[in-house]
Scaffold this motif. Structure first.
Motif, PDB file in Angstrom:
ATOM      1  N   VAL B 253       0.849  -1.195   0.000  1.00  0.00           N
ATOM      2  CA  VAL B 253       0.000   0.000   0.000  1.00  0.00           C
ATOM      3  C   VAL B 253       0.890   1.253   0.000  1.00  0.00           C
ATOM      4  O   VAL B 253       0.722   2.156  -0.808  1.00  0.00           O
ATOM      5  N   GLY B 254       1.889   1.280   0.905  1.00  0.00           N
ATOM      6  CA  GLY B 254       2.778   2.433   1.010  1.00  0.00           C
ATOM      7  C   GLY B 254       3.678   2.615  -0.187  1.00  0.00           C
ATOM      8  O   GLY B 254       4.230   3.694  -0.406  1.00  0.00           O
ATOM      9  N   LEU B 255       3.845   1.573  -0.976  1.00  0.00           N
ATOM     10  CA  LEU B 255       4.706   1.658  -2.152  1.00  0.00           C
ATOM     11  C   LEU B 255       3.915   2.088  -3.389  1.00  0.00           C
ATOM     12  O   LEU B 255       4.321   2.981  -4.135  1.00  0.00           O
ATOM     13  N   VAL B 256       2.750   1.442  -3.576  1.00  0.00           N
ATOM     14  CA  VAL B 256       2.007   1.621  -4.819  1.00  0.00           C
ATOM     15  C   VAL B 256       1.185   2.916  -4.827  1.00  0.00           C
ATOM     16  O   VAL B 256       1.161   3.629  -5.830  1.00  0.00           O
ATOM     17  N   VAL B 257       0.542   3.229  -3.691  1.00  0.00           N
ATOM     18  CA  VAL B 257      -0.387   4.363  -3.687  1.00  0.00           C
ATOM     19  C   VAL B 257       0.303   5.692  -4.045  1.00  0.00           C
ATOM     20  O   VAL B 257      -0.160   6.404  -4.934  1.00  0.00           O
ATOM     21  N   PRO B 258       1.436   6.050  -3.401  1.00  0.00           N
ATOM     22  CA  PRO B 258       2.088   7.301  -3.791  1.00  0.00           C
ATOM     23  C   PRO B 258       2.531   7.278  -5.256  1.00  0.00           C
ATOM     24  O   PRO B 258       2.466   8.292  -5.952  1.00  0.00           O
ATOM     25  N   HIS B 259       2.936   6.111  -5.708  1.00  0.00           N
ATOM     26  CA  HIS B 259       3.408   5.963  -7.073  1.00  0.00           C
ATOM     27  C   HIS B 259       2.289   6.242  -8.081  1.00  0.00           C
ATOM     28  O   HIS B 259       2.488   6.928  -9.078  1.00  0.00           O
ATOM     29  N   HIS B 316       3.282  -2.972 -13.919  1.00  0.00           N
ATOM     30  CA  HIS B 316       2.680  -2.194 -14.988  1.00  0.00           C
ATOM     31  C   HIS B 316       3.241  -0.766 -15.011  1.00  0.00           C
ATOM     32  O   HIS B 316       3.558  -0.231 -16.058  1.00  0.00           O
ATOM     33  N   LEU B 317       3.370  -0.180 -13.794  1.00  0.00           N
ATOM     34  CA  LEU B 317       3.890   1.177 -13.705  1.00  0.00           C
ATOM     35  C   LEU B 317       5.339   1.240 -14.188  1.00  0.00           C
ATOM     36  O   LEU B 317       5.737   2.184 -14.864  1.00  0.00           O
ATOM     37  N   ILE B 318       6.115   0.219 -13.840  1.00  0.00           N
ATOM     38  CA  ILE B 318       7.514   0.202 -14.271  1.00  0.00           C
ATOM     39  C   ILE B 318       7.587   0.131 -15.795  1.00  0.00           C
ATOM     40  O   ILE B 318       8.363   0.839 -16.427  1.00  0.00           O
ATOM     41  N   LEU B 319       6.727  -0.720 -16.383  1.00  0.00           N
ATOM     42  CA  LEU B 319       6.722  -0.843 -17.844  1.00  0.00           C
ATOM     43  C   LEU B 319       6.337   0.483 -18.487  1.00  0.00           C
ATOM     44  O   LEU B 319       6.917   0.899 -19.487  1.00  0.00           O
ATOM     45  N   LYS B 320       5.349   1.172 -17.880  1.00  0.00           N
ATOM     46  CA  LYS B 320       4.916   2.454 -18.423  1.00  0.00           C
ATOM     47  C   LYS B 320       6.060   3.480 -18.337  1.00  0.00           C
ATOM     48  O   LYS B 320       6.312   4.242 -19.254  1.00  0.00           O
ATOM     49  N   LEU B 321       6.759   3.451 -17.193  1.00  0.00           N
ATOM     50  CA  LEU B 321       7.865   4.372 -16.964  1.00  0.00           C
ATOM     51  C   LEU B 321       8.967   4.122 -17.981  1.00  0.00           C
ATOM     52  O   LEU B 321       9.580   5.048 -18.507  1.00  0.00           O
ATOM     53  N   ARG B 322       9.205   2.838 -18.278  1.00  0.00           N
ATOM     54  CA  ARG B 322      10.261   2.489 -19.226  1.00  0.00           C
ATOM     55  C   ARG B 322       9.936   3.045 -20.610  1.00  0.00           C
ATOM     56  O   ARG B 322      10.809   3.418 -21.365  1.00  0.00           O
ATOM     57  N   GLY B 323       8.631   3.100 -20.914  1.00  0.00           N
ATOM     58  CA  GLY B 323       8.220   3.628 -22.215  1.00  0.00           C
ATOM     59  C   GLY B 323       8.425   5.123 -22.347  1.00  0.00           C
ATOM     60  O   GLY B 323       8.748   5.612 -23.424  1.00  0.00           O
ATOM     61  N   THR B 324       8.241   5.872 -21.233  1.00  0.00           N
ATOM     62  CA  THR B 324       8.314   7.329 -21.346  1.00  0.00           C
ATOM     63  C   THR B 324       9.737   7.851 -21.209  1.00  0.00           C
ATOM     64  O   THR B 324      10.062   8.895 -21.742  1.00  0.00           O
ATOM     65  N   ARG B 325      10.592   7.126 -20.505  1.00  0.00           N
ATOM     66  CA  ARG B 325      11.972   7.606 -20.334  1.00  0.00           C
ATOM     67  C   ARG B 325      12.846   7.072 -21.451  1.00  0.00           C
ATOM     68  O   ARG B 325      12.659   5.958 -21.918  1.00  0.00           O
ATOM     69  N   ILE B 326      13.811   7.873 -21.821  1.00  0.00           N
ATOM     70  CA  ILE B 326      14.709   7.435 -22.888  1.00  0.00           C
ATOM     71  C   ILE B 326      15.837   6.593 -22.286  1.00  0.00           C
ATOM     72  O   ILE B 326      16.409   6.960 -21.287  1.00  0.00           O
TER      73      ILE B 326
END
Lengths: 252, 326
Positions: B253-259, B316-326
């Protein structure tokens, strides 16, 4: 009137003297270039002067309470840290932190200071962009704007022009020079002797933790000192277009 | 601030749903009126003694985990930080495990949460002593890892030496985290710590905003690093210690919610505190409703569900982040 007074300041880290007996006084309206080879202690001197690391001796800034010091000096560290994808405008507004109370929201005066800082650094086009997505040079300019927005009589910046293109290097130096014209002082560490000679009103040369020379550029950048401290030869001349210092060869 | 209203509404709706969903099959109107009448009917007892404390604990612990996760990430300037990082949940679990093992937990109902609180206190004292008044965020992480490792080792030792297999399985189930069968006593036990912790963390917003530029720049802007670090550590310890004491270890909860909420507040750590408190409450209420609906007769543990939902969400968030960052 002085904005910073250091006397016999020494810093010892891991039983090694990093700064030894440095005394320095910064007056109103001065634009001082802090030069010296890598490891000379430029960053350490500035951090100690701000009271960020333990030291022996006296620093007028470190003696102030935190809140008062934040009104007296703005600091731009060398590490250009921007942890979160906040907008440029939000980031520059962080410079107003000491002026805005804990529970208050920014006033019109705070906003106009932020606008002025953004305009000065030519960031109007990127106000709403995430600061983390800008290029390194653009981030440097945003962070300078943040320091300007703090609106202090004195600004200390650690290598603010490193990584900027020539046009932005010059305009950044001109920004500090214009601050000096308005009576605000700055102490800026630099590696580019040409920019230092041309724009600074005064240079402070450090080597191995000691203050070697302090004075106007022509007085500090003598061939003997450049050979002794940096191990280089350089061409220095007061030309019609102002002083020019061009390093030439390594002589060690 | 357009975010606050939808989040408040969401928490409100989920709170009501949490009160109205359960095996006793009490109707909507019947349940709500039983909550506010002082009679001793079975419905009123179920509502007041079982469902209300459960929903209140979900709100308190969820909000606490959300806000402490946001504060931890803001202080460490790292989106992968979480409240358990400073070793408090590990040392609270150790205290609880000792209470179960020694039989104190069965002898006296509050022995387990009390022992967990004592464990959390011990853990945070060690972390504060190690991270020191002039420490940096890095020393805090290292101290937290050291305390977590030590508490984990001691917990394993207790399990290892446990002569009683029932105690061992009880420990394992307790560590999965749950809000089932908690009473108002648990609420009153956790509440003061939650309030103190929440108050400490709520006051860190300005400092955490300044920390966006790093410790040096923040200190030069008048933020006392020592005070900020202490507020974050003690605030998180109060919340996580009390939460673990009454509900066991509830991860993610403390990891995902702020993210998840960070992009919605423009990345500002100060605003993220409030948003994450509301988001955490919503997530834990939803998860606690889900464990009652998905497998009502199998006692699915809350911590298992948050991890099952949280981990893929995080991927899922990590994959999304990987897509937006070069």
């Amino acid at each position: 009137m002085t904005v910073m007074e250091l006397s016999n300041l020494s810093v010892t880290l891991r039983r090694r003297d990093v700064i030894r007996d440095v005394s320095l006084s910064v007056g109103k309206g001065e634009f001082i270039g802090l030069i010296g080879p890598n490891g000379a202690g430029k960053t350490t001197l500035m951090r100690a002067a701000l009271g960020l690391i333990p030291f022996v001796g006296n620093s007028s800034l470190a003696a102030m309470p935190l809140a008062e010091r934040a009104m007296a000096v703005a600091w731009m560290p060398q590490q250009r840290e921007i942890a979160w994808p906040v907008t440029v405008e939000t980031l520059v507004m962080l410079g107003r932190t000491p002026h805005v109370g804990a529970l208050a929201s920014p006033t019109d005066h705070d906003r106009s200071q932020v606008d002025a800082a953004i305009r000065w650094m030519g960031l109007d086009d990127m106000r709403q962009r995430a600061a983390t997505r800008l290029s390194g040079g653009e981030q440097a300019r945003v962070l300078i704007a943040r320091a300007l927005a703090q609106d202090t009589p004195f600004v200390m910046a650690d290598e603010p022009v490193a990584g900027l293109d020539p046009a932005h290097q010059i305009s950044t130096m001109q920004t500090f020079a214009r601050l000096a014209e308005q009576g605000k002082s700055s102490l800026v560490s630099l590696h580019d002797l040409g920019l230092a000679a041309r724009h600074c009103t005064r240079l402070v040369l450090m080597s191995e933790g000691r203050l070697i020379a302090d004075g106007c550029p022509a007085h500090v950048l003598t061939p003997e000192r450049l050979a002794e401290v940096f191990g280089i030869s350089a061409w220095y001349q007061d030309t019609e277009q102002g002083p020019v210092c061009q390093p030439l060869e390594v002589i060690r | 601030m357009r975010l606050v209203l939808p989040l408040v509404l969401l928490v409100f709706v989920l709170f009501a749903a949490s009160l109205l969903i359960g095996p006793a099959g009490i109707g909507v109107w019947e349940g709500l009126s039983a909550l506010f009448t002082m009679d001793e009917s079975p419905q009123a007892l179920v509502m007041r003694e079982i469902r209300l404390p459960r929903a209140l604990l979900a709100v308190m612990i969820g909000a606490g985990l959300g806000v402490s996760g946001a504060a931890m990430q803001g202080y460490l300037r790292n989106p992968l930080a979480e409240p358990g990082l400073i070793g408090v949940s590990g040392s609270a679990a150790l205290g609880a495990v000792i209470a179960i093992q020694t039989g104190a937990a069965t002898a006296f109902a509050l022995a387990l949460p009390m022992a967990a609180l004592a464990g959390a206190l011990g853990g945070v004292l060690v972390v504060v002593a190690l991270a020191g008044p002039r420490g940096t965020s890095l020393t805090l992480i290292l101290a937290g890892i050291a305390v977590s490792a030590m508490a984990g080792a001691l917990t394993s030792l207790v399990l290892n030496l446990s002569p009683n297999p029932f105690a061992a399985s009880e420990i394992v189930f307790w560590m999965m985290g749950s809000l089932a069968d908690r009473s108002m006593t648990h609420v009153w036990l956790a509440l003061p710590f939650m309030v103190i912790g929440g108050g400490l963390l709520a006051a860190t917003g300005r400092g955490l905003d300044a920390m966006t530029l790093g410790e040096d720049a923040a200190e030069a802007m008048g933020i006392s690093m020592g005070r900020l670090r202490l507020a974050v550590v003690i605030g998180t310890a109060c919340i996580v210690g009390a939460g673990t004491a009454v509900a066991g270890a509830i991860g993610f909860v403390g990891l995902v919610v702020p993210h998840v909420l960070r992009p919605l507040v423009g990345g500002r750590p100060g605003r993220l505190l409030w948003a994450s408190a509301l988001g955490g409450a919503a997530m834990l209420l939803a998860a606690d409703i889900a464990v009652r609906i998905v497998l009502p007769e199998r006692d699915l543990k809350l911590g298992v569900l948050t991890a099952l939902v949280g981990a893929p969400l995080f991927l899922h968030l990590i994959l999304k982040l990987r897509g937006t960052r070069i």
